[in-house]
Design an enzyme around this catalytic site. Structure first.
Site, PDB file in Angstrom:
ATOM      1  N   ARG A   8      -2.063   9.065  18.995  1.00  0.00           N
ATOM      2  CA  ARG A   8      -3.295   8.732  18.256  1.00  0.00           C
ATOM      3  C   ARG A   8      -4.440   8.449  19.246  1.00  0.00           C
ATOM      4  O   ARG A   8      -5.565   8.879  19.044  1.00  0.00           O
ATOM      5  CB  ARG A   8      -3.086   7.520  17.353  1.00  0.00           C
ATOM      6  CG  ARG A   8      -1.920   7.638  16.400  1.00  0.00           C
ATOM      7  CD  ARG A   8      -2.248   8.352  15.097  1.00  0.00           C
ATOM      8  NE  ARG A   8      -1.102   8.344  14.214  1.00  0.00           N
ATOM      9  CZ  ARG A   8      -0.168   9.314  14.156  1.00  0.00           C
ATOM     10  NH1 ARG A   8      -0.283  10.397  14.887  1.00  0.00           N
ATOM     11  NH2 ARG A   8       0.868   9.193  13.337  1.00  0.00           N
ATOM     12  N   GLU A  38      12.743   3.732   3.635  1.00  0.00           N
ATOM     13  CA  GLU A  38      11.851   4.897   3.720  1.00  0.00           C
ATOM     14  C   GLU A  38      12.612   6.167   4.131  1.00  0.00           C
ATOM     15  O   GLU A  38      12.792   6.438   5.319  1.00  0.00           O
ATOM     16  CB  GLU A  38      10.722   4.646   4.735  1.00  0.00           C
ATOM     17  CG  GLU A  38       9.775   5.842   4.841  1.00  0.00           C
ATOM     18  CD  GLU A  38       8.707   5.707   5.925  1.00  0.00           C
ATOM     19  OE1 GLU A  38       8.816   4.798   6.760  1.00  0.00           O
ATOM     20  OE2 GLU A  38       7.780   6.533   5.925  1.00  0.00           O
ATOM     21  N   LYS A  44       9.755   3.363  -0.008  1.00  0.00           N
ATOM     22  CA  LYS A  44       8.633   4.088   0.595  1.00  0.00           C
ATOM     23  C   LYS A  44       9.044   5.544   0.704  1.00  0.00           C
ATOM     24  O   LYS A  44      10.065   5.855   1.327  1.00  0.00           O
ATOM     25  CB  LYS A  44       8.298   3.507   1.976  1.00  0.00           C
ATOM     26  CG  LYS A  44       7.213   4.291   2.711  1.00  0.00           C
ATOM     27  CD  LYS A  44       6.611   3.487   3.853  1.00  0.00           C
ATOM     28  CE  LYS A  44       5.575   4.302   4.611  1.00  0.00           C
ATOM     29  NZ  LYS A  44       4.772   3.502   5.541  1.00  0.00           N
ATOM     30  N   SER A  74       1.632   8.616   3.902  1.00  0.00           N
ATOM     31  CA  SER A  74       0.627   9.687   3.798  1.00  0.00           C
ATOM     32  C   SER A  74       1.092  10.964   4.505  1.00  0.00           C
ATOM     33  O   SER A  74       0.648  12.057   4.122  1.00  0.00           O
ATOM     34  CB  SER A  74      -0.750   9.226   4.279  1.00  0.00           C
ATOM     35  OG  SER A  74      -0.743   8.808   5.622  1.00  0.00           O
ATOM     36  N   GLY A  75       1.951  10.851   5.516  1.00  0.00           N
ATOM     37  CA  GLY A  75       2.637  12.019   6.070  1.00  0.00           C
ATOM     38  C   GLY A  75       1.774  13.166   6.570  1.00  0.00           C
ATOM     39  O   GLY A  75       2.228  14.301   6.568  1.00  0.00           O
ATOM     40  N   GLY A  76       0.542  12.869   6.965  1.00  0.00           N
ATOM     41  CA  GLY A  76      -0.307  13.939   7.481  1.00  0.00           C
ATOM     42  C   GLY A  76      -1.219  14.560   6.432  1.00  0.00           C
ATOM     43  O   GLY A  76      -1.979  15.484   6.740  1.00  0.00           O
TER      44      GLY A  76
HETATM   45  P1  13P Z   1       1.701   7.820   7.604  1.00  0.00           P
HETATM   46  O1  13P Z   1       1.011   7.295   6.366  1.00  0.00           O
HETATM   47  O2  13P Z   1       0.750   8.144   8.707  1.00  0.00           O
HETATM   48  O3  13P Z   1       2.676   8.925   7.269  1.00  0.00           O
HETATM   49  O4  13P Z   1       2.575   6.621   8.189  1.00  0.00           O
HETATM   50  C1  13P Z   1       3.294   5.845   7.333  1.00  0.00           C
HETATM   51  C2  13P Z   1       4.531   5.377   7.978  1.00  0.00           C
HETATM   52  O5  13P Z   1       4.735   4.206   8.152  1.00  0.00           O
HETATM   53  C3  13P Z   1       5.550   6.366   8.361  1.00  0.00           C
HETATM   54  O6  13P Z   1       6.731   5.693   8.680  1.00  0.00           O
END
Ligand code: 13P
Length: 340
Positions: free
Chosen positions: A31, A175, A217, A259-261
């Site tokens: 990042r 998650e 999640k 959000s995954g990109g």
């Molecule tokens: P993103 O929303 O950037 O995908 O990150 C969330 C997250 O915690 C992934 O483990």
């Protein structure tokens, strides 16, 4: 278990969601590379400090997921981050997995590690102020993947993590992330997410994890990023809800999406569309990393004099996603100078 239920419900309180600020050292470096900032411990601290001290963020943010380094760091005035968050009514959480590693016998796939010594680490994190935990499993689609082996091995580890977290008085966020990368259709994303969640909840049940003190999640059901046919917002909302209804017990207080990109606007608009389709048995909320932070990271650029602009950018996304929690966000806001 009463505290666990209460914490889980607080994390999905109306109009609020979670900030994922638990990037590992490798991810935060990526990042920072994107804005040309060196990933030193002080830069990482300063960046997290600007997010956590954003005035008014607590109106839309219920909890923050921290990383091992971050939970031990402090704000510029010396207040430890967990204390600072707590003073704003934001629940501090911690990522406790140690990352996805190649799966023996199926090296194209991964299994998430970090169970050894976890009981002791959880005790320490509780002492440092954490009240919830996160563990991420990664499932990829394509070329015969995912195997049942990868799905069940990861689900088993998620179950172990969740049971140990509850024993330590911490709400587990389980998650299993089905990656959005690939050429697959949205129907394939639906099938794989369904298989993954079914395995997850079988393991949670078998390992005696209390559903009322657990949050899910997960990914939204979307078309693969490289697919030719990209499903629209309504299709994403409808298939995601159907997939959850097929697999996710009503006793789970909330589902918080990653959000995954996805672009930050897509992440907000899709969540909004789902919440416009109420009622659902669970709260549908967010636990975004990139979709909450991307504009702030860019506005900051590592320069102290941009802190206020970065905080405004973060607050704006937090506010829009807070509105999406009740289905009251309007895409037009993106084009307007809405005061945050
Ligand atoms: P993103 O929303 O950037 O995908 O990150 C969330 C997250 O915690 C992934 O483990």
């Amino acid at each position: 278990m009463a505290d666990l239920h209460e914490t889980a419900r607080a994390l999905v309180a109306e109009g609020k969601g979670i900030l994922a600020a638990d990037e590992s050292s490798g991810t935060i470096k990526k990042r920072f590379d994107s804005i040309g900032v060196e990933s030193t411990e002080e830069n990482r601290r300063a960046y997290r400090d600007l997010l956590f001290t954003t005035p008014g963020a607590e109106e839309f943010i219920s909890g923050v997921i921290l990383y091992d380094e971050t939970i031990r760091q402090s704000s510029a005035d010396g207040t430890p981050f967990p204390k600072l968050l707590e003073s704003k009514g934001i629940v501090p959480g911690i990522k406790v997995d140690l990352g996805a590693k190649p799966l023996a016998g199926s090296p194209e796939e991964t299994v998430t590690e970090g169970l050894d010594g976890l009981r002791e680490r959880l005790e320490e994190y509780y002492g440092l102020g954490a009240r919830f935990t996160k563990w991420r499993a990664v499932i990829s689609i394509g070329d015969g993947r995912p195997s049942e082996y990868a799905i069940w091995t990861n689900a088993h580890a998620l179950g172990r993590f969740a049971a140990l977290s509850q024993e330590a008085g911490l709400v587990p966020i389980v998650e299993p992330e089905v990656l959005m990368d690939g050429e697959h259709s949205i129907e394939e994303s639906f099938r794989v997410t369904e298989r993954t969640l079914r395995a997850l909840f079988t393991e949670l049940f078998d390992q005696r994890v209390e559903r009322e003190g657990t949050l899910l999640k997960t990914n939204m059901v979307v078309s693969g990023y490289d697919g030719t046919d990209q499903a629209d917002i309504d299709t994403v909302a409808e298939l995601t809800i159907r997939c959850l209804k097929n697999t996710t017990p009503a006793a789970i207080p909330g589902v918080v999406f990653l959000s995954g990109g996805m672009s930050d606007e897509d992440a907000t608009a899709r969540l909004n569309a789902m919440n416009q389709r109420e009622p659902h048995p669970w709260e549908l909320s967010f636990s975004y990393g990139r979709a909450l932070q991307a504009p702030a990271l860019k506005a900051w650029g590592g320069d102290e004099s941009n802190v206020e602009a970065a905080q405004q950018a973060y607050l704006r996304r937090a506010k829009f996603n807070g509105a999406a929690r009740t289905g009251s966000y309007a895409p037009d806001w993106e084009r307007e100078q809405v005061p945050a």
